[in-house]
Enzyme design. Sequence first.
Site, mmCIF file in Angstrom:
data_model
loop_
_atom_site.group_PDB
_atom_site.id
_atom_site.type_symbol
_atom_site.label_atom_id
_atom_site.label_comp_id
_atom_site.label_asym_id
_atom_site.label_seq_id
_atom_site.Cartn_x
_atom_site.Cartn_y
_atom_site.Cartn_z
ATOM 1 C CG HIS A 1 4.233 43.295 -17.049
ATOM 2 N ND1 HIS A 1 4.454 44.433 -16.291
ATOM 3 C CD2 HIS A 1 4.748 43.552 -18.267
ATOM 4 C CE1 HIS A 1 5.076 45.330 -17.036
ATOM 5 N NE2 HIS A 1 5.271 44.818 -18.239
ATOM 6 C CG LEU B 1 9.685 45.686 -11.961
ATOM 7 C CD1 LEU B 1 8.709 45.546 -10.808
ATOM 8 C CD2 LEU B 1 9.911 47.152 -12.310
HETATM 9 C C1 GAR Z 1 -3.714 45.523 -15.413
HETATM 10 O O1 GAR Z 1 -3.662 45.879 -16.773
HETATM 11 C C2 GAR Z 1 -2.417 44.893 -14.980
HETATM 12 O O2 GAR Z 1 -1.821 44.093 -15.975
HETATM 13 C C3 GAR Z 1 -1.582 46.098 -14.709
HETATM 14 O O3 GAR Z 1 -2.449 47.014 -14.085
HETATM 15 C C4 GAR Z 1 -3.782 46.778 -14.534
HETATM 16 C C5 GAR Z 1 -4.645 46.571 -13.316
HETATM 17 O O4 GAR Z 1 -6.010 46.536 -13.647
HETATM 18 N N1 GAR Z 1 -0.466 45.770 -13.859
HETATM 19 C C6 GAR Z 1 0.693 46.392 -13.921
HETATM 20 O O5 GAR Z 1 0.923 47.286 -14.694
HETATM 21 C C7 GAR Z 1 1.721 45.868 -12.938
HETATM 22 N N2 GAR Z 1 2.993 46.473 -13.181
HETATM 23 P P1 GAR Z 1 -7.083 46.042 -12.580
HETATM 24 O O6 GAR Z 1 -6.822 46.801 -11.282
HETATM 25 O O7 GAR Z 1 -8.403 46.438 -13.193
HETATM 26 O O8 GAR Z 1 -6.924 44.560 -12.422
#
Ligand code: GAR
Length: 199
Positions: free
Chosen positions: A113, A148
Amino acid sequence: MKNIVILISGGGSNMAAIVRAAQRDDWRQRHGAVVRAVISNRADARGLAFAREQGIAAEVVDHKPFATREAFDDALAATIDRHAPALVVLAGFMRILTPGFVARYAGRLVNIHPSLLPAFPGLHTHQRALEAGCRFTGATVHQVTAELDHGPILDQAVVPILAGDTPEAIAARVLTQEHIVYPRAIAQLLPRLQEVHAS
Ligand code: GAR
């Protein structure tokens, strides 16, 4: 072998970082672990092509045809379970999971996260950290529980918030650290996980 299944929804850069770490640090030899499959809820997730290039099974379970979250999660679990996962890794998987799904993988379901939990669960974390005047933010790897963005913290990375920062600039700075902290947390977790055999 301890099978790792990674769930993505988009770019999949964290998934790619985990796959590369598994290759570079020889998780097969060192941990008896292998990234077995990458599963996306979106057919256009860019990370699927990378997984296929690496010879990893890449599958899509589109959430849109399902009337309820439970029905989607059941179909998702059926696809995951074909790979007998010791560990299920959420890597930018942008669907809220049902309590039943979370219970099914209790102790072997992890998430990253983009904030220093317990601060800023939910969406728009970088915007909220800016607005709150935070001097630091980061990313948290945690076990997934029914609530969550809660659950026991496995590791964190901290980055500064600089004068003139935008949410996009912070996101990019945090993402580079995610690529370090997520593989590291998984490598530390692997010795505590049990191999799962296909039924
Ligand atoms: C990342 O920054 C992750 O921490 C975030 O989405 C991005 C995915 O990047 N996750 C969330 O926000 C989950 N709630 P990626 O697809 O390049 O790994």
